[in-house]
Design an enzyme around this catalytic site. Structure first.
Site, mmCIF file in Angstrom:
data_model
loop_
_atom_site.group_PDB
_atom_site.id
_atom_site.type_symbol
_atom_site.label_atom_id
_atom_site.label_comp_id
_atom_site.label_asym_id
_atom_site.label_seq_id
_atom_site.Cartn_x
_atom_site.Cartn_y
_atom_site.Cartn_z
ATOM 1 N N GLY A 7 19.201 43.613 -32.915
ATOM 2 C CA GLY A 7 20.327 42.916 -33.547
ATOM 3 C C GLY A 7 21.353 43.910 -34.037
ATOM 4 C CG ASN A 8 25.177 43.251 -34.331
ATOM 5 O OD1 ASN A 8 25.706 42.674 -35.274
ATOM 6 N ND2 ASN A 8 25.177 42.739 -33.102
#
Ligand code: CTP
Length: 403
Positions: free
Chosen positions: A208-209
């Site tokens: 993810g980020n």
């Protein structure tokens, strides 16, 4: 004429030394032609007298759910208001609001209010930084309430740092901006992508980020308030838009976001692509949790579809497409390259070098770049104001492309 003229404002005052600034708020708003109903917690009355506020607001100040024999109808008040502002907001009332504890007039009205709610915290530096407080601030924001950022300066304790309540003139400016929003996007459908995407590795892990989705959610709310029909395709984010008419489509992965965006774009007049889409995903998603085996492990990643590029190809005359670029080097050149490759009508450039801009902060400093080499620079602003600047760009582009 002030945009506050004729507006009905509830001001909730809680027990902080900054309560003295509330008198100035009431004065400014009444002068601008607003009707102001003041609510106070009992501790607030030790910092500023209800009589002062009643005199300034020309209305009885309510300090309790009951007064004498009568019950103060918090439901009616909640529905009456065009906006509710809690300023100053102490850590205690913040916690009460965030957990829905309706044991005083402010929290009871808050739970009944359907209008937008702004809150201006005021507390000492270490209290403000405490994770309990920060979590509660985030909870309120996730309900769509708007944080009026705290100021930096000398605090009542003598310490210097973050925690001061915003100045009355700044709070008033925010309210004016809120009510100035015109209906220039009425009749338009706006598609917005926002948030991160999560790309599963196995049933418990993902790539993810750090995108919070805040910019895209602010865009959705601002567009809806300007009269647009909004579809928000939102990756995994704790946030939700506040405007009741926004259609939110929750997705998890880039491919789900792509499917929804491609499905929705033909009906849209504008697409604003604020999502931080993962460029790659694991080639294979393990069905069972991956066990730790060797000293090293390799993940094989494959490219995700580029949503922006796909919409850029689909774009028809009259449709407007706006993208984002978050760059750390050669900012303008990289952003212009993206605008061209993805067929954007405008690109919003954020630089990670700017303090106050980037992930999970309330503020942003943007530059808008256009295909004709034009560039418009903006100051550091809160994300709601930034959203309106971006929507102005969309609105101007409509006006140019319309026959
Ligand atoms: N974007 C998208 N789908 C992707 C990747 C990006 O819709 N798979 C959109 C973003 O929402 C943003 C714009 O494209 O509006 C630019 O995103 P960015 O990640 O900066 O672009 P990339 O093409 O992925 O470039 P980079 O090589 O810098 O990763």
């Amino acid at each position: 004429m002030s945009s506050l003229q004729g507006k009905k404002i509830i001001l909730g005052i809680t027990g902080s030394i900054a309560a003295y600034k509330a008198a100035m708020l009431v004065r400014l708003w009444v002068k601008a032609g607003a009707e102001v109903q003041v609510l106070m917690t009992e501790p607030a009355t030790h910092f500023i007298s209800p009589l002062t506020l009643a005199t300034l607001s020309k209305r009885q100040v309510l300090t309790n759910i009951h007064s004498g024999e009568s019950w103060n109808n918090h439901v009616e008040l909640g529905l009456w208001a065009d906006v509710m502002v809690v300023a100053p907001l102490t850590a205690t009332t913040l916690a009460r609001l965030s957990y829905g504890i309706a044991d005083n007039i402010i929290t009871a009205v808050y739970l009944s209010a359907r209008c937008p709610v702004f809150f201006a915290p005021a507390m000492d530096l270490d209290m403000w930084r405490h994770p309990a407080v920060q979590e509660n601030v985030q909870r309120l924001q996730s309900f769509g309430n708007r944080l009026i950022p705290v100021g930096v300066g000398e605090l009542a304790s003598g310490l210097v740092g973050e925690g001061r309540m915003a100045e009355p003139e700044d709070i008033t400016g925010l309210l004016e901006a809120h009510f100035t929003a015109s209906y220039d996007l009425a009749g338009k459908t706006v598609l917005i992508t926002a948030g991160p995407t999560y790309e599963p590795i196995d049933p418990v892990r993902f790539i993810g980020n750090r995108s919070s989705g805040r910019m895209g959610v602010a865009l959705a709310d601002a567009a809806a308030r300007r009269g647009a029909k909004v579809r928000l395709i939102l990756g995994p984010s704790k946030l939700a838009p506040a405007h009741p008419e926004i259609e939110t489509i929750r997705v998890e992965t880039a491919r789900q976001m792509y499917d929804e965006a491609v499905r929705c774009f033909p009906d849209a007049d504008a697409g604003i692509l604020a999502a931080a889409v993962a460029d790659y995903r694991p080639a294979q998603v393990a069905e069972e949790k991956i066990k730790k085996t060797g000293e090293e492990m390799t993940l094989h990643l494959i490219k995700n579809p580029d949503i922006a590029a796909a919409l850029g190809k689909m774009k028809q005359p009259g449709q407007v497409l706006i993208g984002f670029a978050l760059e750390t080097e050669n900012e303008a050149a990289n952003a212009r390259g993206k605008m061209q490759r993805k067929n954007f009508d405008c690109i919003v450039l954020n630089s990670l070098r700017d303090p106050g801009a980037g992930f999970d902060v309330d503020t942003n400093r943007i530059t808008l770049l256009y295909p004709d080499n034009n560039a418009v620079y903006f100051e550091l602003k809160n994300k709601y104001e930034v959203a309106n600047d971006i929507l102005d760009a969309a609105s101007n582009t409509f006006n140019k492309t319309m026959p």
